[in-house]
Design a protein around this motif. Structure first.
Motif, mmCIF file in Angstrom:
data_model
loop_
_atom_site.group_PDB
_atom_site.id
_atom_site.type_symbol
_atom_site.label_atom_id
_atom_site.label_comp_id
_atom_site.label_asym_id
_atom_site.label_seq_id
_atom_site.Cartn_x
_atom_site.Cartn_y
_atom_site.Cartn_z
ATOM 1 N N GLU B 194 0.827 -1.207 0.000
ATOM 2 C CA GLU B 194 0.000 0.000 0.000
ATOM 3 C C GLU B 194 0.870 1.270 0.000
ATOM 4 O O GLU B 194 0.363 2.366 -0.232
ATOM 5 N N VAL B 195 2.130 1.129 0.311
ATOM 6 C CA VAL B 195 3.012 2.297 0.426
ATOM 7 C C VAL B 195 3.941 2.422 -0.784
ATOM 8 O O VAL B 195 4.182 3.509 -1.290
ATOM 9 N N ASN B 196 4.457 1.288 -1.219
ATOM 10 C CA ASN B 196 5.380 1.272 -2.346
ATOM 11 C C ASN B 196 4.689 1.814 -3.597
ATOM 12 O O ASN B 196 3.507 1.546 -3.820
ATOM 13 N N GLU B 197 5.437 2.569 -4.415
ATOM 14 C CA GLU B 197 4.844 3.176 -5.613
ATOM 15 C C GLU B 197 3.601 3.971 -5.257
ATOM 16 O O GLU B 197 2.608 3.959 -5.997
ATOM 17 N N ASN B 198 3.644 4.640 -4.145
ATOM 18 C CA ASN B 198 2.488 5.413 -3.710
ATOM 19 C C ASN B 198 2.974 6.635 -2.947
ATOM 20 O O ASN B 198 4.104 6.671 -2.454
ATOM 21 N N LEU B 199 2.132 7.622 -2.862
ATOM 22 C CA LEU B 199 2.443 8.866 -2.163
ATOM 23 C C LEU B 199 1.160 9.314 -1.487
ATOM 24 O O LEU B 199 0.127 9.469 -2.139
ATOM 25 N N LYS B 200 1.232 9.490 -0.170
ATOM 26 C CA LYS B 200 0.050 9.837 0.617
ATOM 27 C C LYS B 200 0.275 11.110 1.406
ATOM 28 O O LYS B 200 1.380 11.368 1.871
ATOM 29 N N ILE B 201 -0.792 11.817 1.667
ATOM 30 C CA ILE B 201 -0.780 12.885 2.651
ATOM 31 C C ILE B 201 -1.569 12.363 3.840
ATOM 32 O O ILE B 201 -2.472 11.537 3.675
ATOM 33 N N TYR B 202 -1.213 12.778 5.035
ATOM 34 C CA TYR B 202 -1.968 12.267 6.194
ATOM 35 C C TYR B 202 -2.074 13.335 7.283
ATOM 36 O O TYR B 202 -1.296 14.264 7.330
ATOM 37 N N LYS B 203 -3.062 13.156 8.127
ATOM 38 C CA LYS B 203 -3.305 14.082 9.254
ATOM 39 C C LYS B 203 -3.316 15.538 8.796
ATOM 40 O O LYS B 203 -2.677 16.396 9.417
ATOM 41 N N VAL B 204 -4.032 15.833 7.712
ATOM 42 C CA VAL B 204 -4.097 17.197 7.190
ATOM 43 C C VAL B 204 -4.705 18.120 8.247
ATOM 44 O O VAL B 204 -5.806 17.854 8.748
ATOM 45 N N HIS B 205 -3.990 19.149 8.588
ATOM 46 C CA HIS B 205 -4.398 20.150 9.606
ATOM 47 C C HIS B 205 -4.495 19.555 11.007
ATOM 48 O O HIS B 205 -4.983 20.218 11.916
ATOM 49 N N GLU B 206 -4.040 18.331 11.195
ATOM 50 C CA GLU B 206 -4.245 17.672 12.498
ATOM 51 C C GLU B 206 -2.971 17.051 13.056
ATOM 52 O O GLU B 206 -3.023 16.272 14.003
ATOM 53 N N HIS B 207 -1.829 17.335 12.464
ATOM 54 C CA HIS B 207 -0.628 16.632 12.927
ATOM 55 C C HIS B 207 -0.140 17.200 14.260
ATOM 56 O O HIS B 207 -0.003 18.403 14.420
ATOM 57 N N GLN B 208 0.182 16.302 15.171
ATOM 58 C CA GLN B 208 0.544 16.710 16.537
ATOM 59 C C GLN B 208 1.883 17.434 16.625
ATOM 60 O O GLN B 208 2.234 17.973 17.681
ATOM 61 N N HIS B 209 2.632 17.457 15.533
ATOM 62 C CA HIS B 209 3.875 18.231 15.560
ATOM 63 C C HIS B 209 3.636 19.718 15.299
ATOM 64 O O HIS B 209 4.535 20.533 15.487
ATOM 65 N N THR B 210 2.436 20.072 14.875
ATOM 66 C CA THR B 210 2.101 21.477 14.614
ATOM 67 C C THR B 210 2.313 22.357 15.855
ATOM 68 O O THR B 210 3.040 23.357 15.793
ATOM 69 N N PRO B 211 1.690 22.030 16.982
ATOM 70 C CA PRO B 211 1.866 22.917 18.144
ATOM 71 C C PRO B 211 3.301 22.922 18.667
ATOM 72 O O PRO B 211 3.734 23.910 19.267
ATOM 73 N N GLU B 212 4.046 21.836 18.453
ATOM 74 C CA GLU B 212 5.450 21.811 18.906
ATOM 75 C C GLU B 212 6.274 22.846 18.136
ATOM 76 O O GLU B 212 7.099 23.555 18.708
ATOM 77 N N ILE B 213 6.010 22.931 16.854
ATOM 78 C CA ILE B 213 6.732 23.926 16.045
ATOM 79 C C ILE B 213 6.284 25.340 16.431
ATOM 80 O O ILE B 213 7.113 26.238 16.624
ATOM 81 N N GLU B 214 4.988 25.521 16.572
ATOM 82 C CA GLU B 214 4.484 26.858 16.912
ATOM 83 C C GLU B 214 4.984 27.325 18.283
ATOM 84 O O GLU B 214 5.319 28.499 18.470
ATOM 85 N N GLN B 215 5.023 26.419 19.234
ATOM 86 C CA GLN B 215 5.508 26.778 20.576
ATOM 87 C C GLN B 215 6.926 27.364 20.492
ATOM 88 O O GLN B 215 7.247 28.366 21.125
#
Lengths: 344, 344, 344, 344
Positions: B194-215
């Motif tokens: 499911e991953v090979n030869e594929n490209l996915k986006i995930y957790k759009v607008h919801e990734h938990q690293h967002t607030p870590e960067i903003e902090q």
């Protein structure tokens, strides 16, 4: 209807052969190449063995005009601008998969492609073949400038926003492509050991698909801004994803945005909208002519994220070219293009 | 100095073992796991066969306190917040590779991680281990919250801009990661076909690293905006690239921007700046602790593009953890981390 | 000890640089190339940026003799046979990573390599550098013919059988290699889109490593048969697996076979034997100098299956070359080569 | 003709849906699953979005018998032996893609599959669906045991030899498969980070496809020996290559061997023989029902090397299943299967 392919040894040419083999009304008359004349196409591409028995021929427009109704030019940038006038004079229809005929502004072509542009007469007579949004012009065209792979994914993803918001401030397109987009010519950028397990960005601020996208969005909405466009090389063969970030000029909602897309692509056989909160991956369109789209709005930043995926060799090249041929000749728009994606 | 690793069966734990094996002053005392107690680590990871002869042990803080000076917690989110107080009371130093101790605002943790946050006492005593920018605090810390993989790449790439421009309007981080970032737990999102030869986006607008960067960027510059952050899954095992788009609040130049980076990272052993016009790819840092950065300014859009790459398991996890251990104990910052990247 | 590398722009050369950078007694004096003279090696290989600051120099044996004690020839087949006599006359030690000096029978070289062979004087003075089985000769050699990647994996896997069974009837070696074995020169066989998601066999019955393997097994046991050898290209960058099928000349058992291997490789730092019933995969040795081996006997067919894996650029090229340098100079056999494999 | 698919959430089931969508005479009546009842198939497989609108239903043979003429069982081993008797009693035709009905000797099944075998009545009534070599029986069958992926590639490659040489001493099959062959169930053996950039051998001397191959070659020629069979996991999604080494019982020539194959497969639409000296790669058959074969004879060892490639999900599973359905119902053998391979 009989068709010829110039540049049949490239990946776009091979994909055209595969599609036409499935088509109810187009038949492959001849395949042409500047370098491998006299060789069987199945020697160059053994996956055609026993099934496609054509010999690669010289590129001779006069000969081709006698036997074919349509010629696909699947040639590198810089070639079709010289060939197209011959076919035009001979009254054969042309679908050009290269970048030569896409930009109306010759200076822009020269700036971004760093090559001499086609004559104004040629670019002036070419119709931009973004099938879903230019259907009427395409159906009456003799010469089609088939859109680039990145512009196809980007424009199908942007259109409902550009057409429905008065003024968009910022557009960032972070594009990712499989390696087949770089073609079959050898280069260290396509050398397996340098690409596999690797991720590269290339042509930062300099990609020639930038003005093609801007030309179209400014035609749709003259307030459209210049775009920031980046291309990344993904260690996979096929597939393009354009991740687009657009700042809304007013507060909106995921649902309002989704409804715009729903309405825009209702009844379009090749654009599929994901349910709210869900996004496509490139493998969902592998080997097919679909463009799958997902959208979401982020209140924290008042920004819309749009994800658009295509198979770069299909909807990004040969598939859309055949879709345009269908429109030109009044065939069913989906003829030859009904195969479901290959998964996994 | 003797160290123990909790969560040694995960990829972060295995990478810690590999690095410590190369370290002149740290020695591996014990490896711990909640699920595979009694099994040899070389059974779980045959690449350690004949070289690392440890048996996986229970997680018993009191026992560990008797033999080890430092414990690495390479556990999933939600575990270390419970373990850290024990080690704190027992006066063992802790470096936590999970997300549990990074966010100072407990509500933010609960919102983005959808889990109960660690106590204020624990998060209050944890020092954020972004080695290049928090060296002094790290050197005096007993508990380190080791940064996330995306925040490490993003923050090292953003710091010179955030610190030198008064007001940045827009920050878009389009992040891409190899699959090892998802860990060793089985999931369909890591299933090869499911991953090979594929490209996915995930957790759009919801990734938990967002607030870590903003902090962190708001700590550096209180005018910093909320960020748009997207994560994409690349069909490769290791590597992160953060492509960042920042709108400058004044006209600048590629050279001015480059000079800011040059000055910021002068003398830093693990941050390498590409020459103007050149950009890194993830393979340039494969298996190493480097963060390679390229920058360019686009006059057409007044936007700066910053590309930052790391190996997610090294500078994005175990490598930075050892770098922090070196700072805590006053060792040479590069001890154990001098290997050149593996290429190709 | 100072060393020079000829052919530093190839993958074998780059890997030598990486290893020597880790070595306690070898230091890199100079890097040489026939085509990129004057360019920084870190321009060619940006993963060396800021760490390896050498400029590529001309190949001038007299100059090199003044500064270096040892030269590694990491050149394509056909080059070192011309260079070696110069270094020999100048009394610099040579380790040749190409195939030029390996075959004692010049006619065999000409038949399989389809090139003019080196002089008898040169091949006569070269010692075959299969480190584990030719240690004594290597330690006294001035010129080393470093073994091929497939022969290294195959011979380490076959030795205990060949040396302990009187007469082996059949030997089939089904070999598989990552693409880096084909080097950095561009070719359609290494073009990403043609290799990825693909599996090829090549040089069926014609691979030039066939006589190299036969020369050694017949030296070990004159009853050894001709081998059937096949090479397959795997869509990965690094790693070789040789799967070998040997018909025993008497009934035996998995345990008896395993004991032969246990005894043969006792105390050898780089050969690791898997427990009975367990087999290695290439990733277990990724980036390291190990050769991991698994064996089993099948009563149904009286056949022994031997699986041997190496990293083709390490034990199959640069790693074994440095191991041989260590033996030649009396250093610790493992110096520079102690890094654990990179996993995952 | 209406068909139902049991096990539609697996890769074999999804591939059946894709093929049937292209078929002129088969229509998909219903899809069934034991675990995801009530869910849309396009939720499980978004690449079917908007195109296949079926809901997954319970497995209820009586209901299915009312609406369908044929049921495909694309279930794991151990399931269809229980289901088949119901369909048999209800007079629906069955094509079973699992291994349950292939072995006539129940003890062999139990030994290799380590499961209880199907009843003699069931295995007795099942016809082995190797389409090219059992066409007549298939056309009259009610129950088809669809061959395994490795046996299909191996048997199509071996047949002309087994049938034309009196006595073959040795047969070694070194098989390689893409990861989709392991199915959609999660396992560490299919975990991306453990498979990518890696090459594994598995089930050495223990693969359950061994007796299936032996059963057929001994039926063709009672002098056939036991085989040595090995399976390797290749870091790609689709494709099988069987490299086979056969010792001839007399001196022969590459040309004589090639002529045997030429004659054997004349007129067979899905078996394509490469010209002498040329060999197929797996990508030549990607996404198609072809089996491409190359052969060569080696005088040095009196051994024949045969290389046979298929797409494991097509000719190795769903494609051959539909080919068998075509034979059972008297349709054109190629109906639904005419798509050319996807390349690159």
């Amino acid at each position: 209807m009989k068709v010829s392919i110039v540049g049949a040894t490239g990946y776009g040419g091979a994909e055209l052969i595969r599609i036409i083999n499935n088509h109810s009304s187009l038949s492959l008359e001849s395949v042409h190449s500047s370098s491998k004349t006299g060789q069987a196409i199945s020697t160059e591409y053994p996956h055609f063995m026993h099934k496609i028995e054509k010999i690669l021929m010289e590129i001779n427009p006069e000969q081709m005009a006698k036997t074919s109704d349509l010629v696909f030019l699947a040639t590198p940038n810089g070639i079709s601008k010289g060939l197209t006038p011959f076919f035009k004079d001979l009254n054969i229809k042309v679908i050009d998969l290269s970048g030569d005929l896409r930009l109306k502004d010759r200076e822009q072509y020269q700036k971004w492609y760093k090559k001499e542009a086609a004559s104004e007469e040629v670019t002036g007579s070419a119709v931009y073949g973004l099938s879903e949004w230019n259907q009427e012009n395409i159906s009456q065209a003799d010469i089609i400038a088939n859109p680039g792979c990145f512009p196809t994914a980007s424009l199908l993803g942007l259109a409902p926003i550009i057409k429905n918001f008065t003024s968009i401030e910022d557009i960032i397109i972070d594009a990712k492509t499989g390696v087949s987009g770089a073609g079959r010519s050898l280069s260290s950028a396509s050398h397996f050991s340098e690409v596999n397990e690797n991720l590269k960005i290339y042509k930062v601020h300099e990609h020639q698909h930038t003005p093609e996208i801007e030309q179209q969005i400014k035609a749709w909405n003259k307030n459209s801004p210049n775009i920031s466009f980046s291309a990344h090389l993904i260690p996979m063969t096929r597939g393009i994803m354009a991740t687009m970030y657009v700042k809304a000029d007013r507060v909106t909602s995921s649902r309002e945005i989704w409804d715009l897309y729903k309405e825009a692509y209702e009844g379009k056989p090749f654009v599929r909208l994901h349910p709210p909160g869900s996004f496509p991956c490139t493998k969902h369109v592998y080997g097919s002519n679909f463009c799958d789209i997902g959208v979401a709005y982020d209140e924290r930043t008042n920004r819309i994220t749009i994800v658009s995926v295509i198979d770069n060799l299909m909807k990004g090249a040969a598939g859309q070219a055949v879709q345009n041929a269908n429109l030109m000749f009044g065939f069913n728009e989906s003829d030859g293009l009904l195969n479901l994606p290959l998964f996994p």
